[in-house]
Design a protein around this motif. Structure first.
Motif, PDB file in Angstrom:
ATOM      1  N   LEU A 149       9.504 -31.266 -57.897  1.00  0.00           N
ATOM      2  CA  LEU A 149      10.925 -31.616 -57.887  1.00  0.00           C
ATOM      3  C   LEU A 149      11.754 -30.509 -57.261  1.00  0.00           C
ATOM      4  O   LEU A 149      12.671 -30.774 -56.463  1.00  0.00           O
ATOM      5  CB  LEU A 149      11.403 -31.904 -59.314  1.00  0.00           C
ATOM      6  N   SER A 150      11.429 -29.266 -57.585  1.00  0.00           N
ATOM      7  CA  SER A 150      12.161 -28.131 -57.006  1.00  0.00           C
ATOM      8  C   SER A 150      11.967 -28.061 -55.497  1.00  0.00           C
ATOM      9  O   SER A 150      12.898 -27.734 -54.751  1.00  0.00           O
ATOM     10  CB  SER A 150      11.702 -26.820 -57.654  1.00  0.00           C
ATOM     11  N   VAL A 151      10.764 -28.376 -55.032  1.00  0.00           N
ATOM     12  CA  VAL A 151      10.488 -28.374 -53.595  1.00  0.00           C
ATOM     13  C   VAL A 151      11.284 -29.477 -52.906  1.00  0.00           C
ATOM     14  O   VAL A 151      11.847 -29.273 -51.815  1.00  0.00           O
ATOM     15  CB  VAL A 151       8.979 -28.547 -53.333  1.00  0.00           C
ATOM     16  N   LEU A 152      11.363 -30.650 -53.528  1.00  0.00           N
ATOM     17  CA  LEU A 152      12.140 -31.749 -52.953  1.00  0.00           C
ATOM     18  C   LEU A 152      13.619 -31.394 -52.881  1.00  0.00           C
ATOM     19  O   LEU A 152      14.292 -31.673 -51.881  1.00  0.00           O
ATOM     20  CB  LEU A 152      11.937 -33.022 -53.782  1.00  0.00           C
ATOM     21  N   VAL A 153      14.140 -30.775 -53.941  1.00  0.00           N
ATOM     22  CA  VAL A 153      15.543 -30.349 -53.952  1.00  0.00           C
ATOM     23  C   VAL A 153      15.770 -29.293 -52.874  1.00  0.00           C
ATOM     24  O   VAL A 153      16.774 -29.330 -52.157  1.00  0.00           O
ATOM     25  CB  VAL A 153      15.939 -29.807 -55.340  1.00  0.00           C
ATOM     26  N   ALA A 154      14.832 -28.358 -52.752  1.00  0.00           N
ATOM     27  CA  ALA A 154      14.947 -27.317 -51.720  1.00  0.00           C
ATOM     28  C   ALA A 154      14.980 -27.936 -50.332  1.00  0.00           C
ATOM     29  O   ALA A 154      15.753 -27.510 -49.460  1.00  0.00           O
ATOM     30  CB  ALA A 154      13.780 -26.331 -51.838  1.00  0.00           C
ATOM     31  N   GLY A 155      14.145 -28.947 -50.113  1.00  0.00           N
ATOM     32  CA  GLY A 155      14.152 -29.622 -48.827  1.00  0.00           C
ATOM     33  C   GLY A 155      15.466 -30.317 -48.542  1.00  0.00           C
ATOM     34  O   GLY A 155      15.982 -30.263 -47.417  1.00  0.00           O
ATOM     35  N   PHE A 156      16.018 -30.964 -49.552  1.00  0.00           N
ATOM     36  CA  PHE A 156      17.312 -31.634 -49.400  1.00  0.00           C
ATOM     37  C   PHE A 156      18.407 -30.634 -49.061  1.00  0.00           C
ATOM     38  O   PHE A 156      19.223 -30.857 -48.156  1.00  0.00           O
ATOM     39  CB  PHE A 156      17.664 -32.376 -50.691  1.00  0.00           C
ATOM     40  N   VAL A 157      18.426 -29.511 -49.786  1.00  0.00           N
ATOM     41  CA  VAL A 157      19.456 -28.499 -49.550  1.00  0.00           C
ATOM     42  C   VAL A 157      19.291 -27.882 -48.166  1.00  0.00           C
ATOM     43  O   VAL A 157      20.267 -27.684 -47.432  1.00  0.00           O
ATOM     44  CB  VAL A 157      19.393 -27.410 -50.640  1.00  0.00           C
ATOM     45  N   GLY A 158      18.043 -27.581 -47.784  1.00  0.00           N
ATOM     46  CA  GLY A 158      17.801 -27.006 -46.468  1.00  0.00           C
ATOM     47  C   GLY A 158      18.227 -27.937 -45.347  1.00  0.00           C
ATOM     48  O   GLY A 158      18.821 -27.506 -44.350  1.00  0.00           O
ATOM     49  N   PHE A 159      17.947 -29.225 -45.509  1.00  0.00           N
ATOM     50  CA  PHE A 159      18.318 -30.210 -44.497  1.00  0.00           C
ATOM     51  C   PHE A 159      19.831 -30.404 -44.432  1.00  0.00           C
ATOM     52  O   PHE A 159      20.409 -30.518 -43.347  1.00  0.00           O
ATOM     53  CB  PHE A 159      17.631 -31.543 -44.797  1.00  0.00           C
ATOM     54  N   SER A 160      20.477 -30.441 -45.603  1.00  0.00           N
ATOM     55  CA  SER A 160      21.915 -30.750 -45.664  1.00  0.00           C
ATOM     56  C   SER A 160      22.803 -29.553 -45.360  1.00  0.00           C
ATOM     57  O   SER A 160      23.879 -29.704 -44.780  1.00  0.00           O
ATOM     58  CB  SER A 160      22.262 -31.302 -47.051  1.00  0.00           C
ATOM     59  N   TYR A 161      22.347 -28.351 -45.769  1.00  0.00           N
ATOM     60  CA  TYR A 161      23.217 -27.179 -45.663  1.00  0.00           C
ATOM     61  C   TYR A 161      22.627 -26.071 -44.793  1.00  0.00           C
ATOM     62  O   TYR A 161      23.245 -25.011 -44.659  1.00  0.00           O
ATOM     63  CB  TYR A 161      23.485 -26.605 -47.063  1.00  0.00           C
ATOM     64  N   GLY A 162      21.442 -26.306 -44.206  1.00  0.00           N
ATOM     65  CA  GLY A 162      20.760 -25.240 -43.481  1.00  0.00           C
ATOM     66  C   GLY A 162      21.568 -24.636 -42.348  1.00  0.00           C
ATOM     67  O   GLY A 162      21.720 -23.405 -42.259  1.00  0.00           O
ATOM     68  N   LEU A 163      22.125 -25.465 -41.482  1.00  0.00           N
ATOM     69  CA  LEU A 163      22.899 -24.949 -40.350  1.00  0.00           C
ATOM     70  C   LEU A 163      24.177 -24.259 -40.819  1.00  0.00           C
ATOM     71  O   LEU A 163      24.574 -23.225 -40.269  1.00  0.00           O
ATOM     72  CB  LEU A 163      23.232 -26.086 -39.380  1.00  0.00           C
ATOM     73  N   THR A 164      24.818 -24.846 -41.821  1.00  0.00           N
ATOM     74  CA  THR A 164      26.029 -24.227 -42.369  1.00  0.00           C
ATOM     75  C   THR A 164      25.727 -22.838 -42.899  1.00  0.00           C
ATOM     76  O   THR A 164      26.480 -21.885 -42.671  1.00  0.00           O
ATOM     77  CB  THR A 164      26.608 -25.095 -43.496  1.00  0.00           C
ATOM     78  N   MET A 165      24.615 -22.698 -43.618  1.00  0.00           N
ATOM     79  CA  MET A 165      24.232 -21.397 -44.153  1.00  0.00           C
ATOM     80  C   MET A 165      23.903 -20.414 -43.038  1.00  0.00           C
ATOM     81  O   MET A 165      24.292 -19.243 -43.087  1.00  0.00           O
ATOM     82  CB  MET A 165      23.040 -21.551 -45.099  1.00  0.00           C
ATOM     83  N   LEU A 166      23.169 -20.903 -42.030  1.00  0.00           N
ATOM     84  CA  LEU A 166      22.762 -20.011 -40.947  1.00  0.00           C
ATOM     85  C   LEU A 166      23.963 -19.434 -40.215  1.00  0.00           C
ATOM     86  O   LEU A 166      24.061 -18.218 -40.006  1.00  0.00           O
ATOM     87  CB  LEU A 166      21.861 -20.777 -39.967  1.00  0.00           C
ATOM     88  N   PHE A 167      24.898 -20.298 -39.814  1.00  0.00           N
ATOM     89  CA  PHE A 167      26.058 -19.827 -39.074  1.00  0.00           C
ATOM     90  C   PHE A 167      27.063 -19.118 -39.989  1.00  0.00           C
ATOM     91  O   PHE A 167      27.823 -18.262 -39.533  1.00  0.00           O
ATOM     92  CB  PHE A 167      26.733 -20.996 -38.351  1.00  0.00           C
ATOM     93  N   GLY A 168      27.058 -19.495 -41.266  1.00  0.00           N
ATOM     94  CA  GLY A 168      28.029 -18.907 -42.198  1.00  0.00           C
ATOM     95  C   GLY A 168      27.772 -17.458 -42.526  1.00  0.00           C
ATOM     96  O   GLY A 168      28.690 -16.740 -42.915  1.00  0.00           O
ATOM     97  N   VAL A 169      26.518 -17.000 -42.397  1.00  0.00           N
ATOM     98  CA  VAL A 169      26.206 -15.599 -42.726  1.00  0.00           C
ATOM     99  C   VAL A 169      26.287 -14.698 -41.493  1.00  0.00           C
ATOM    100  O   VAL A 169      25.981 -13.504 -41.581  1.00  0.00           O
ATOM    101  CB  VAL A 169      24.806 -15.479 -43.366  1.00  0.00           C
ATOM    102  N   LEU A 170      26.709 -15.267 -40.365  1.00  0.00           N
ATOM    103  CA  LEU A 170      26.858 -14.479 -39.141  1.00  0.00           C
ATOM    104  C   LEU A 170      28.341 -14.227 -38.847  1.00  0.00           C
ATOM    105  O   LEU A 170      29.186 -15.067 -39.163  1.00  0.00           O
ATOM    106  CB  LEU A 170      26.221 -15.223 -37.957  1.00  0.00           C
ATOM    107  N   PRO A 171      28.674 -13.081 -38.261  1.00  0.00           N
ATOM    108  CA  PRO A 171      30.086 -12.749 -37.980  1.00  0.00           C
ATOM    109  C   PRO A 171      30.606 -13.498 -36.757  1.00  0.00           C
ATOM    110  O   PRO A 171      30.898 -12.912 -35.713  1.00  0.00           O
ATOM    111  CB  PRO A 171      30.040 -11.238 -37.747  1.00  0.00           C
ATOM    112  N   LEU A 172      30.743 -14.814 -36.901  1.00  0.00           N
ATOM    113  CA  LEU A 172      31.127 -15.649 -35.768  1.00  0.00           C
ATOM    114  C   LEU A 172      32.573 -16.125 -35.826  1.00  0.00           C
ATOM    115  O   LEU A 172      33.173 -16.397 -34.784  1.00  0.00           O
ATOM    116  CB  LEU A 172      30.208 -16.882 -35.696  1.00  0.00           C
ATOM    117  N   TYR A 173      33.130 -16.242 -37.023  1.00  0.00           N
ATOM    118  CA  TYR A 173      34.441 -16.873 -37.177  1.00  0.00           C
ATOM    119  C   TYR A 173      35.454 -15.867 -37.710  1.00  0.00           C
ATOM    120  O   TYR A 173      35.291 -15.361 -38.831  1.00  0.00           O
ATOM    121  CB  TYR A 173      34.348 -18.065 -38.125  1.00  0.00           C
TER     122      TYR A 173
END
Length: 204
Positions: A149-173
Protein backbone atom coordinates in the motif's frame (compact mmCIF):
# COMPACT_ATOMS: atom_id res chain seq x y z
CA UNK A 1 -23.19 -15.95 15.00
CA UNK A 2 -24.11 -13.19 17.53
CA UNK A 3 -20.42 -12.96 18.48
CA UNK A 4 -19.46 -12.54 14.82
CA UNK A 5 -22.02 -9.76 14.43
CA UNK A 6 -20.76 -8.06 17.57
CA UNK A 7 -17.15 -8.27 16.35
CA UNK A 8 -18.13 -6.88 12.96
CA UNK A 9 -20.07 -4.08 14.62
CA UNK A 10 -17.07 -3.15 16.78
CA UNK A 11 -14.76 -3.23 13.76
CA UNK A 12 -17.07 -0.92 11.80
CA UNK A 13 -17.43 1.41 14.78
CA UNK A 14 -13.63 1.59 15.22
CA UNK A 15 -13.11 2.25 11.51
CA UNK A 16 -15.69 5.04 11.51
CA UNK A 17 -14.21 6.51 14.69
CA UNK A 18 -10.68 6.50 13.22
CA UNK A 19 -11.96 8.11 10.03
CA UNK A 20 -13.75 10.86 11.96
CA UNK A 21 -10.70 11.51 14.13
CA UNK A 22 -8.49 11.97 11.09
CA UNK A 23 -10.99 14.28 9.44
CA UNK A 24 -11.18 16.37 12.61
CA UNK A 25 -7.39 16.62 12.97
CA UNK A 26 -6.91 17.65 9.35
CA UNK A 27 -9.80 20.15 9.41
CA UNK A 28 -8.47 21.77 12.58
CA UNK A 29 -4.93 21.90 11.23
CA UNK A 30 -5.74 23.37 7.82
CA UNK A 31 -8.48 25.50 9.38
CA UNK A 32 -5.96 27.04 11.79
CA UNK A 33 -3.78 28.07 8.84
CA UNK A 34 -6.76 29.75 7.16
CA UNK A 35 -7.77 31.39 10.45
CA UNK A 36 -4.32 32.99 10.79
CA UNK A 37 -4.46 34.14 7.16
CA UNK A 38 -7.87 35.77 7.73
CA UNK A 39 -6.59 37.45 10.89
CA UNK A 40 -3.52 38.68 8.99
CA UNK A 41 -5.69 40.17 6.24
CA UNK A 42 -8.25 41.65 8.65
CA UNK A 43 -5.72 43.17 11.05
CA UNK A 44 -2.63 44.23 9.04
CA UNK A 45 -1.53 46.37 11.97
CA UNK A 46 -0.53 43.16 13.76
CA UNK A 47 2.35 42.75 11.29
CA UNK A 48 2.24 38.97 11.59
CA UNK A 49 4.60 38.55 8.64
CA UNK A 50 7.45 39.49 10.95
CA UNK A 51 7.10 35.98 12.42
CA UNK A 52 8.34 34.39 9.21
CA UNK A 53 11.82 32.94 8.76
CA UNK A 54 14.41 35.72 8.44
CA UNK A 55 17.70 34.12 7.36
CA UNK A 56 20.61 34.15 9.79
CA UNK A 57 18.98 36.34 12.40
CA UNK A 58 18.26 35.22 15.94
CA UNK A 59 14.68 36.51 15.86
CA UNK A 60 14.17 34.87 12.48
CA UNK A 61 14.45 31.42 14.05
CA UNK A 62 10.90 31.78 15.37
CA UNK A 63 9.71 31.47 11.80
CA UNK A 64 10.59 27.77 11.84
CA UNK A 65 7.48 27.32 13.97
CA UNK A 66 5.26 30.13 12.68
CA UNK A 67 6.01 30.53 8.95
CA UNK A 68 3.70 27.69 7.77
CA UNK A 69 0.73 29.63 9.16
CA UNK A 70 1.58 32.84 7.28
CA UNK A 71 0.62 33.50 3.64
CA UNK A 72 0.98 36.51 1.40
CA UNK A 73 -2.30 36.25 -0.54
CA UNK A 74 -5.41 34.19 -1.20
CA UNK A 75 -3.68 32.63 -4.20
CA UNK A 76 -0.71 31.70 -2.03
CA UNK A 77 -2.72 29.89 0.64
CA UNK A 78 -5.09 28.35 -1.89
CA UNK A 79 -2.16 26.86 -3.80
CA UNK A 80 -0.98 25.13 -0.62
CA UNK A 81 -4.36 24.02 0.70
CA UNK A 82 -4.96 21.25 -1.83
CA UNK A 83 -1.59 19.64 -1.14
CA UNK A 84 -2.05 19.95 2.61
CA UNK A 85 -5.39 18.16 2.44
CA UNK A 86 -4.54 15.40 -0.04
CA UNK A 87 -1.00 14.64 1.09
CA UNK A 88 -1.73 15.31 4.75
CA UNK A 89 -4.61 12.84 4.59
CA UNK A 90 -2.40 10.16 3.04
CA UNK A 91 0.25 10.73 5.74
CA UNK A 92 -2.32 9.92 8.44
CA UNK A 93 -2.53 6.28 7.45
CA UNK A 94 -2.05 3.89 9.07
CA UNK A 95 -1.44 6.12 12.10
CA UNK A 96 -2.03 9.80 12.87
CA UNK A 97 1.45 9.82 14.43
CA UNK A 98 2.83 9.52 10.88
CA UNK A 99 1.22 12.86 10.03
CA UNK A 100 2.68 14.41 13.17
CA UNK A 101 6.17 13.10 12.35
CA UNK A 102 5.98 14.29 8.75
CA UNK A 103 4.77 17.72 9.87
CA UNK A 104 7.56 18.15 12.42
CA UNK A 105 10.20 16.95 9.97
CA UNK A 106 8.97 19.26 7.20
CA UNK A 107 8.72 22.28 9.52
CA UNK A 108 12.21 21.81 10.93
CA UNK A 109 13.80 20.98 7.58
CA UNK A 110 12.08 23.75 5.63
CA UNK A 111 12.60 26.37 8.31
CA UNK A 112 16.25 25.59 8.93
CA UNK A 113 17.10 25.43 5.22
CA UNK A 114 15.44 28.81 4.64
CA UNK A 115 17.21 30.26 7.68
CA UNK A 116 20.62 28.97 6.60
CA UNK A 117 20.48 29.57 2.85
CA UNK A 118 17.85 32.26 2.27
CA UNK A 119 18.79 35.66 0.89
CA UNK A 120 19.73 38.31 3.49
CA UNK A 121 16.82 40.45 4.72
CA UNK A 122 14.25 38.19 3.04
CA UNK A 123 11.23 36.78 4.89
CA UNK A 124 10.12 33.23 4.16
CA UNK A 125 6.46 32.38 4.80
CA UNK A 126 3.94 29.77 3.71
CA UNK A 127 3.04 26.10 4.14
CA UNK A 128 4.59 24.90 0.88
CA UNK A 129 7.46 23.39 2.87
CA UNK A 130 4.89 21.15 4.55
CA UNK A 131 3.44 20.13 1.18
CA UNK A 132 6.89 19.19 -0.12
CA UNK A 133 7.62 17.45 3.17
CA UNK A 134 4.45 15.35 3.02
CA UNK A 135 5.14 14.36 -0.59
CA UNK A 136 8.73 13.36 0.18
CA UNK A 137 7.60 11.50 3.31
CA UNK A 138 5.11 9.41 1.35
CA UNK A 139 7.56 8.59 -1.44
CA UNK A 140 10.36 7.76 1.01
CA UNK A 141 8.04 5.65 3.17
CA UNK A 142 7.22 3.51 0.16
CA UNK A 143 10.92 3.03 -0.60
CA UNK A 144 11.87 2.23 2.98
CA UNK A 145 8.99 0.00 4.07
CA UNK A 146 8.34 -1.80 0.73
CA UNK A 147 4.78 -2.28 1.98
CA UNK A 148 2.44 -2.77 -0.99
CA UNK A 149 0.00 0.00 0.00
CA UNK A 150 2.83 2.40 0.83
CA UNK A 151 4.47 1.65 -2.53
CA UNK A 152 1.20 2.33 -4.35
CA UNK A 153 0.76 5.63 -2.48
CA UNK A 154 4.38 6.55 -3.27
CA UNK A 155 3.74 5.87 -6.94
CA UNK A 156 0.63 8.03 -6.92
CA UNK A 157 2.45 10.90 -5.22
CA UNK A 158 5.45 10.60 -7.54
CA UNK A 159 3.22 10.63 -10.61
CA UNK A 160 0.99 13.48 -9.39
CA UNK A 161 3.56 15.74 -7.73
CA UNK A 162 6.92 14.61 -9.14
CA UNK A 163 7.49 17.46 -11.60
CA UNK A 164 6.21 20.04 -9.13
CA UNK A 165 8.66 18.77 -6.52
CA UNK A 166 11.55 18.65 -8.98
CA UNK A 167 11.14 22.21 -10.22
CA UNK A 168 10.07 23.51 -6.80
CA UNK A 169 13.39 22.68 -5.12
CA UNK A 170 15.39 24.52 -7.80
CA UNK A 171 16.08 28.30 -7.75
CA UNK A 172 14.00 28.96 -10.85
CA UNK A 173 11.20 31.29 -9.74
CA UNK A 174 11.86 34.74 -8.23
CA UNK A 175 10.02 35.30 -4.96
CA UNK A 176 9.53 31.57 -4.33
CA UNK A 177 11.39 30.00 -1.42
CA UNK A 178 13.06 27.01 -3.03
CA UNK A 179 15.09 26.71 0.17
CA UNK A 180 11.91 25.99 2.16
CA UNK A 181 10.77 23.47 -0.46
CA UNK A 182 14.10 21.66 -0.47
CA UNK A 183 14.41 21.64 3.30
CA UNK A 184 10.81 20.50 3.75
CA UNK A 185 11.35 17.61 1.34
CA UNK A 186 14.55 16.59 3.12
CA UNK A 187 12.83 16.81 6.51
CA UNK A 188 9.93 14.68 5.32
CA UNK A 189 12.26 12.03 3.90
CA UNK A 190 14.25 11.92 7.15
CA UNK A 191 11.01 11.53 9.15
CA UNK A 192 10.04 8.58 6.94
CA UNK A 193 13.45 6.99 7.46
CA UNK A 194 13.27 7.36 11.23
CA UNK A 195 9.73 5.96 11.27
CA UNK A 196 10.71 2.94 9.18
CA UNK A 197 13.69 2.27 11.43
CA UNK A 198 11.58 2.45 14.58
CA UNK A 199 8.99 0.06 13.15
CA UNK A 200 11.68 -2.47 12.21
CA UNK A 201 13.00 -2.37 15.79
CA UNK A 202 9.53 -3.04 17.16
CA UNK A 203 9.07 -6.05 14.84
CA UNK A 204 12.47 -7.40 15.85
Amino acid sequence: MPQNKASLSRAVHNAVSQFETRVLVLVLFVGSIWAVFIATAAFPELHLYRYGVVPRTLSGLQGILFAPWLHASVGHIAANTGGLIVLGWLCMWPRISNFVSATIGAMLGGGMCAWLFGAPHSVHIGASGLVFGYAAYLVARGLYTRNLLSVLVAGFVGFSYGLTMLFGVLPLYPGVSWQTHLGGALGGAVAARIGARNRSRVRA
